[in-house]
Design a protein around this motif. Sequence first.
Motif, PDB file in Angstrom:
ATOM      1  N   VAL A  41       0.831  -1.140  -0.075  1.00 39.57           N
ATOM      2  CA  VAL A  41       0.063  -0.066   0.027  1.00 39.57           C
ATOM      3  C   VAL A  41       1.092   1.181  -0.253  1.00 39.57           C
ATOM      4  CG1 VAL A  41      -1.683   1.411   1.297  1.00 39.57           C
ATOM      5  CG2 VAL A  41      -1.960  -1.102   1.261  1.00 39.57           C
ATOM      6  N   GLU A  42       1.897   1.266   0.944  1.00 40.31           N
ATOM      7  CA  GLU A  42       2.741   2.505   0.887  1.00 40.31           C
ATOM      8  C   GLU A  42       3.531   2.851  -0.640  1.00 40.31           C
ATOM      9  OE1 GLU A  42       4.120   2.767   5.516  1.00 40.31           O
ATOM     10  OE2 GLU A  42       5.554   1.902   4.049  1.00 40.31           O
ATOM     11  N   THR A  43       3.704   1.657  -1.358  1.00 40.62           N
ATOM     12  CA  THR A  43       4.440   1.863  -2.418  1.00 40.62           C
ATOM     13  C   THR A  43       3.603   1.920  -3.637  1.00 40.62           C
ATOM     14  OG1 THR A  43       4.604  -0.341  -2.825  1.00 40.62           O
ATOM     15  CG2 THR A  43       6.614   0.736  -1.690  1.00 40.62           C
ATOM     16  N   GLY A  44       2.232   2.187  -3.324  1.00 42.40           N
ATOM     17  CA  GLY A  44       1.323   2.028  -4.254  1.00 42.40           C
ATOM     18  C   GLY A  44       0.993   0.885  -5.345  1.00 42.40           C
ATOM     19  N   GLN A  45       1.557  -0.205  -4.725  1.00 46.81           N
ATOM     20  CA  GLN A  45       1.404  -1.331  -5.456  1.00 46.81           C
ATOM     21  C   GLN A  45       0.049  -2.190  -5.304  1.00 46.81           C
ATOM     22  OE1 GLN A  45       4.453  -3.893  -4.783  1.00 46.81           O
ATOM     23  NE2 GLN A  45       6.021  -2.460  -4.937  1.00 46.81           N
ATOM     24  N   ASP A  46      -0.599  -1.664  -4.193  1.00 48.22           N
ATOM     25  CA  ASP A  46      -2.056  -2.126  -3.934  1.00 48.22           C
ATOM     26  C   ASP A  46      -2.800  -1.148  -3.240  1.00 48.22           C
ATOM     27  OD1 ASP A  46      -4.114  -4.277  -3.772  1.00 48.22           O
ATOM     28  OD2 ASP A  46      -2.700  -5.588  -2.919  1.00 48.22           O
ATOM     29  N   THR A  47      -4.134  -1.513  -3.282  1.00 51.14           N
ATOM     30  CA  THR A  47      -4.945  -0.382  -2.641  1.00 51.14           C
ATOM     31  C   THR A  47      -5.561  -1.020  -1.320  1.00 51.14           C
ATOM     32  OG1 THR A  47      -6.891  -1.345  -3.842  1.00 51.14           O
ATOM     33  CG2 THR A  47      -5.459   0.349  -4.915  1.00 51.14           C
ATOM     34  N   ALA A  48      -6.222  -0.298  -0.537  1.00 48.33           N
ATOM     35  CA  ALA A  48      -6.439  -0.491   0.969  1.00 48.33           C
ATOM     36  C   ALA A  48      -7.863  -0.142   1.181  1.00 48.33           C
ATOM     37  CB  ALA A  48      -5.770  -0.106   1.932  1.00 48.33           C
ATOM     38  N   THR A  49      -8.703  -0.855   1.754  1.00 43.17           N
ATOM     39  CA  THR A  49     -10.147  -0.627   2.193  1.00 43.17           C
ATOM     40  C   THR A  49      -9.943   0.673   3.136  1.00 43.17           C
ATOM     41  OG1 THR A  49     -10.139  -1.974   4.087  1.00 43.17           O
ATOM     42  CG2 THR A  49     -10.965  -3.176   1.685  1.00 43.17           C
ATOM     43  N   PRO A  50     -11.206   1.475   3.355  1.00 44.64           N
ATOM     44  CA  PRO A  50     -11.197   2.418   4.284  1.00 44.64           C
ATOM     45  C   PRO A  50     -10.997   1.829   5.746  1.00 44.64           C
ATOM     46  CG  PRO A  50     -12.867   2.687   2.821  1.00 44.64           C
ATOM     47  CD  PRO A  50     -12.407   1.417   2.390  1.00 44.64           C
ATOM     48  N   ARG A  51     -11.643   0.637   5.982  1.00 41.41           N
ATOM     49  CA  ARG A  51     -11.395   0.041   7.373  1.00 41.41           C
ATOM     50  C   ARG A  51      -9.819  -0.258   7.700  1.00 41.41           C
ATOM     51  NH1 ARG A  51     -14.251  -5.254   9.745  1.00 41.41           N
ATOM     52  NH2 ARG A  51     -13.254  -5.338  11.733  1.00 41.41           N
ATOM     53  N   TRP A  52      -9.098  -0.841   6.889  1.00 37.37           N
ATOM     54  CA  TRP A  52      -7.894  -1.059   6.754  1.00 37.37           C
ATOM     55  C   TRP A  52      -7.082   0.101   7.039  1.00 37.37           C
ATOM     56  CZ3 TRP A  52      -3.193   0.100   4.797  1.00 37.37           C
ATOM     57  CH2 TRP A  52      -2.065  -0.665   4.991  1.00 37.37           C
ATOM     58  N   ILE A  53      -7.411   1.248   6.069  1.00 38.94           N
ATOM     59  CA  ILE A  53      -6.750   2.445   6.346  1.00 38.94           C
ATOM     60  C   ILE A  53      -6.898   2.922   7.721  1.00 38.94           C
ATOM     61  CG2 ILE A  53      -6.644   4.878   5.656  1.00 38.94           C
ATOM     62  CD1 ILE A  53      -7.225   3.766   2.677  1.00 38.94           C
ATOM     63  N   GLY A  54      -8.266   2.935   8.227  1.00 35.82           N
ATOM     64  CA  GLY A  54      -8.504   3.435   9.563  1.00 35.82           C
ATOM     65  C   GLY A  54      -7.642   2.576  10.817  1.00 35.82           C
ATOM     66  N   LYS A  55      -7.369   1.380  10.583  1.00 38.50           N
ATOM     67  CA  LYS A  55      -6.671   0.601  11.507  1.00 38.50           C
ATOM     68  C   LYS A  55      -5.399   1.051  11.435  1.00 38.50           C
ATOM     69  CE  LYS A  55      -7.410  -3.895  11.532  1.00 38.50           C
ATOM     70  NZ  LYS A  55      -7.363  -5.351  11.227  1.00 38.50           N
ATOM     71  N   VAL A  56      -4.863   1.326  10.506  1.00 41.32           N
ATOM     72  CA  VAL A  56      -3.282   1.813  10.151  1.00 41.32           C
ATOM     73  C   VAL A  56      -3.106   3.054  10.787  1.00 41.32           C
ATOM     74  CG1 VAL A  56      -1.505   2.051   8.711  1.00 41.32           C
ATOM     75  CG2 VAL A  56      -2.827  -0.038   8.528  1.00 41.32           C
ATOM     76  N   THR A  57      -4.176   4.164  10.233  1.00 52.39           N
ATOM     77  CA  THR A  57      -3.875   5.570  10.559  1.00 52.39           C
ATOM     78  C   THR A  57      -4.256   5.716  12.171  1.00 52.39           C
ATOM     79  OG1 THR A  57      -5.957   6.185   9.902  1.00 52.39           O
ATOM     80  CG2 THR A  57      -4.027   6.200   8.311  1.00 52.39           C
ATOM     81  N   GLY A  58      -4.930   4.595  12.647  1.00 55.30           N
ATOM     82  CA  GLY A  58      -5.211   5.066  14.022  1.00 55.30           C
ATOM     83  C   GLY A  58      -3.906   4.709  14.965  1.00 55.30           C
ATOM     84  N   VAL A  59      -3.346   3.602  14.620  1.00 54.72           N
ATOM     85  CA  VAL A  59      -1.957   3.376  15.400  1.00 54.72           C
ATOM     86  C   VAL A  59      -1.118   4.432  15.175  1.00 54.72           C
ATOM     87  CG1 VAL A  59      -0.088   1.599  15.278  1.00 54.72           C
ATOM     88  CG2 VAL A  59      -2.257   0.866  15.355  1.00 54.72           C
ATOM     89  N   ILE A  60      -1.018   4.940  14.042  1.00 53.33           N
ATOM     90  CA  ILE A  60      -0.086   6.142  13.753  1.00 53.33           C
ATOM     91  C   ILE A  60      -0.492   7.417  14.633  1.00 53.33           C
ATOM     92  CG2 ILE A  60       1.053   7.709  11.952  1.00 53.33           C
ATOM     93  CD1 ILE A  60       0.647   5.254  10.091  1.00 53.33           C
ATOM     94  N   ALA A  61      -1.707   7.693  14.612  1.00 56.21           N
ATOM     95  CA  ALA A  61      -2.092   8.814  15.147  1.00 56.21           C
ATOM     96  C   ALA A  61      -2.061   8.788  16.689  1.00 56.21           C
ATOM     97  CB  ALA A  61      -3.848   9.008  14.962  1.00 56.21           C
ATOM     98  N   ARG A  62      -2.302   7.636  17.334  1.00 57.63           N
ATOM     99  CA  ARG A  62      -1.943   7.423  18.855  1.00 57.63           C
ATOM    100  C   ARG A  62      -0.500   7.768  18.892  1.00 57.63           C
ATOM    101  NH1 ARG A  62      -5.110   3.060  18.180  1.00 57.63           N
ATOM    102  NH2 ARG A  62      -3.572   1.624  17.945  1.00 57.63           N
ATOM    103  N   HIS A  63       0.653   7.331  18.281  1.00 54.52           N
ATOM    104  CA  HIS A  63       1.701   7.551  18.438  1.00 54.52           C
ATOM    105  C   HIS A  63       2.209   8.973  18.399  1.00 54.52           C
ATOM    106  CE1 HIS A  63       3.596   3.458  19.220  1.00 54.52           C
ATOM    107  NE2 HIS A  63       2.665   2.987  18.564  1.00 54.52           N
ATOM    108  N   LEU A  64       1.677   9.479  17.488  1.00 50.77           N
ATOM    109  CA  LEU A  64       1.933  10.929  16.991  1.00 50.77           C
ATOM    110  C   LEU A  64       1.186  11.907  18.018  1.00 50.77           C
ATOM    111  CD1 LEU A  64       0.992  11.341  13.228  1.00 50.77           C
ATOM    112  CD2 LEU A  64       3.452  11.565  14.453  1.00 50.77           C
ATOM    113  N   SER A  65       0.153  11.539  18.703  1.00 52.52           N
ATOM    114  CA  SER A  65      -0.563  12.207  19.724  1.00 52.52           C
ATOM    115  C   SER A  65       0.426  11.982  21.120  1.00 52.52           C
ATOM    116  CB  SER A  65      -1.895  12.061  19.715  1.00 52.52           C
ATOM    117  OG  SER A  65      -1.943  10.662  20.389  1.00 52.52           O
ATOM    118  N   ASN A  66       1.004  10.993  21.309  1.00 50.96           N
ATOM    119  CA  ASN A  66       1.612  10.578  22.426  1.00 50.96           C
ATOM    120  C   ASN A  66       3.072  11.250  22.262  1.00 50.96           C
ATOM    121  OD1 ASN A  66      -0.131   8.975  23.579  1.00 50.96           O
ATOM    122  ND2 ASN A  66       0.635   6.910  22.642  1.00 50.96           N
ATOM    123  N   ALA A  67       3.447  11.752  21.137  1.00 51.97           N
ATOM    124  CA  ALA A  67       4.809  12.305  21.180  1.00 51.97           C
ATOM    125  C   ALA A  67       4.885  13.803  21.439  1.00 51.97           C
ATOM    126  CB  ALA A  67       5.300  11.943  19.774  1.00 51.97           C
TER     127      ALA A  67
END
Length: 68
Positions: A41-67
């Motif tokens: 997904v990061e390299t544009g070789q595949d697409t992701a569902t909105p649910r998958w994107i939500g799971k991944v960005t949720g993890v990232i957002a938690r780490h960004l907000s904790n920092a």
Amino acid sequence: MAHTKTAEHGKAIRALREAAGLTAADVAREAMVSESYLSKVETGQDTATPRWIGKVTGVIARHLSNAA
């Protein structure tokens, strides 16, 4: 056109992940997704569902907000 948007979304996910100081393995483990699929997904070789994107960005957002 769709492929360009897919690549842009993937680049954005990677940029946010790196800004949070996370490896692909970190995000994959916490979001309970495949590291290889995250890479595709990061390299544009595949697409992701909105649910998958939500799971991944949720993890990232938690780490960004904790920092902050």
